[in-house]
Design an enzyme around this catalytic site. Structure first.
Site, PDB file in Angstrom:
ATOM      1  N   SER A  66       0.841  -1.201   0.000  1.00 16.49           N
ATOM      2  CA  SER A  66       0.000   0.000   0.000  1.00 16.49           C
ATOM      3  C   SER A  66       0.882   1.259   0.000  1.00 16.49           C
ATOM      4  O   SER A  66       0.708   2.167  -0.814  1.00 16.49           O
ATOM      5  CB  SER A  66      -0.903  -0.027   1.237  1.00 16.49           C
ATOM      6  OG  SER A  66      -1.492   1.215   1.454  1.00 16.49           O
ATOM      7  N   LYS A  80       2.266   3.759  -3.606  1.00 21.43           N
ATOM      8  CA  LYS A  80       2.034   5.204  -3.694  1.00 21.43           C
ATOM      9  C   LYS A  80       3.349   5.967  -3.786  1.00 21.43           C
ATOM     10  O   LYS A  80       3.473   6.941  -4.521  1.00 21.43           O
ATOM     11  CB  LYS A  80       1.236   5.679  -2.481  1.00 21.43           C
ATOM     12  CG  LYS A  80      -0.215   5.230  -2.522  1.00 21.43           C
ATOM     13  CD  LYS A  80      -0.972   5.588  -1.262  1.00 21.43           C
ATOM     14  CE  LYS A  80      -0.565   4.742  -0.091  1.00 21.43           C
ATOM     15  NZ  LYS A  80      -1.512   4.695   1.010  1.00 21.43           N
TER      16      LYS A  80
HETATM   17  N1  URA Z   1      -0.546   3.664   5.489  1.00 23.14           N
HETATM   18  C1  URA Z   1      -0.829   3.309   4.210  1.00 23.14           C
HETATM   19  O1  URA Z   1      -0.740   4.116   3.282  1.00 23.14           O
HETATM   20  N2  URA Z   1      -1.201   2.057   3.981  1.00 23.14           N
HETATM   21  C2  URA Z   1      -1.307   1.139   4.955  1.00 23.14           C
HETATM   22  O2  URA Z   1      -1.633   0.009   4.675  1.00 23.14           O
HETATM   23  C3  URA Z   1      -1.001   1.495   6.287  1.00 23.14           C
HETATM   24  C4  URA Z   1      -0.620   2.776   6.525  1.00 23.14           C
END
Ligand code: URA
Length: 420
Positions: free
Chosen positions: A183, A187
């Site tokens: 995750s 990003k």
């Molecule tokens: N922050 C995120 O962007 N993703 C997660 O899974 C946990 C914290």
């Protein structure tokens, strides 16, 4: 390929192929796999984990569901920073401006609150007018002008994570090392800064409860970053107690501004200096010692506050909040929890403090729930402090809840104390 086979493979601890993972991510993002099947797979991952190879493939597949930004137009070294999530963690609002004031560019994309933890985007939206969704060109222009900007996961950046993140939040599938890694790193890789500094939290208020798990997550994220050709460093830091005194959106913006106004020192300040210094060092600004001194100077001189002020203004927010914190939302109701006897604070369970803040209105209990920007908690004590009868242990704030019975019990139970 079919989703039932994929769920079963992960459930039975069998490794998925790159093709299966890429298919799963792309089909879920396009709406061809329903939430209930994706939830089943996410739960299987929570229980059985993924291999390093699967995690790298998952991260890249998630990144590739959307755009990858081209930051070359900014014209300097770019550095991104990310925390794995905690309670009272407002460091991005301090570190971004401090690093920018030292001459590097900090384009940052942040998230909303997840589980018991707060999110920087929710915090920024407590500043009246602040736009968290901007087109890329405007975001990039702000970074060029002030050195720093934070936007939400907008446009077409990592649409896979946007969907999966919301689903995990609603299905109890947040606390998994490979899912957190994919995750965050998808990003970070889509944002595409030259350097990535990760603040991996451990302790009662973090997703990783143990130091060892946090080290595992940190190592995995560094490997994923390196496999994508980035300078990537992870620091492992303590989240056993809330970071700073204030928990809740506007309350945290307030504390960040006060720190940049040079009005406070302590653990929050020390952590911000350490992270900023590491970012500066990765960006080639000097050795760690020199970079620490640069970061301190950026805050003490008021230059970091000035970066924050100009950034807020360019985002359409009211820049005067940086001089007058009373312009931030204020709660209609408050409740002071006072000591019934002389006591010593042994520990503070920050997950419980985060949950208390959430039930006061500062976080979401449903996927797209509304939050109360003014809600939260101000702690008047930390571990090791002595508090005497009648003194305030903490104050609870809310504009949506005037009955503090449940919240005050929960808050009080989150503190381990002995009578003295
Ligand atoms: N922050 C995120 O962007 N993703 C997660 O899974 C946990 C914290």
């Amino acid at each position: 390929m079919n989703i039932i086979d994929i769920i079963n493979k992960t459930k039975r601890n069998r490794q998925l192929s790159d093709e299966e993972i890429t298919w799963l991510v792309s089909e879920y993002t396009s709406g061809n796999i329903p939430d209930y099947q994706m939830s089943a797979w996410l739960m299987a991952v929570c229980l059985n984990g993924l291999t390093e190879r699967e995690t790298i493939t998952l991260t890249i597949a998630m990144r590739d569901t959307g755009d990858i930004l081209d930051l070359s137009g900014i014209g300097g070294i770019t550095a991104d920073k990310h925390s794995t999530g905690g309670v009272g963690d407002k460091t991005s609002l301090i570190i971004g401006p401090a690093a920018a004031a030292c001459g590097i560019y900090v384009p940052k994309m942040s998230g909303r609150g997840l589980g018991h933890t707060g999110g920087t985007i929710d915090k920024l939206e407590s500043i009246s007018g602040y736009r968290t969704e901007l087109p890329f060109d405007e975001f990039s222009e702000i970074v060029k002008k002030t050195g720093f900007s934070i936007i939400s996961q907008s446009g077409n950046l990592c649409p896979a994570d946007k969907k999966i993140y919301a689903l995990r939040n609603a299905t109890g599938t947040v606390d998994s090392i490979p899912l957190i890694c994919a995750s965050i790193m998808s990003k970070k890789l889509a944002l595409n800064a030259d350097c990535i500094l990760l603040d991996v939290k451990y302790g009662s208020g973090a997703f990783m409860k143990s130091y060892d798990d946090a080290c595992r997550l940190a190592g995995l994220m560094e490997k994923v970053g390196a496999s994508a050709g980035k300078k990537c460093r992870a620091l492992v830091t303590d989240m056993n107690a809330p970071l700073g005194k204030n928990i809740g959106n506007a309350l945290e913006v307030r504390e960040a501004i006060e720190l940049l106004q040079n009005k406070s020192r302590g653990k929050l300040y020390d952590l911000c200096i350490e992270i900023t210094a590491n970012m500066l060092e990765m960006a080639g600004k000097g050795n760690l010692e020199e970079c620490r001194a640069m970061a301190e100077n950026a805050i003490c001189s008021g230059r970091a506050l000035d970066v924050l002020r100009r950034t807020i203004e360019l985002h359409g927010g009211n820049p005067q909040v940086t001089e007058d914190i009373s312009l931030l939302p204020r709660a209609s109701y408050s409740y002071e929890i006072k000591a019934a006897a002389d006591m010593k604070i042994l520990s503070v369970n920050s997950e419980e403090i985060g949950m208390t803040s959430l039930i006061l209105g500062a976080g979401r209990t449903e996927k797209d729930g509304r939050i109360d920007m003014s809600a939260g908690i101000v702690m008047n004590c930390e571990c090791g402090d002595k508090i005497y009868k009648g003194e305030t242990i903490m104050t609870l704030y809310s504009s949506v809840c005037s009955d503090f019975t449940e919240a005050s019990h929960r808050a009080l139970n989150s503190i381990e104390k002995i009578l003295i």
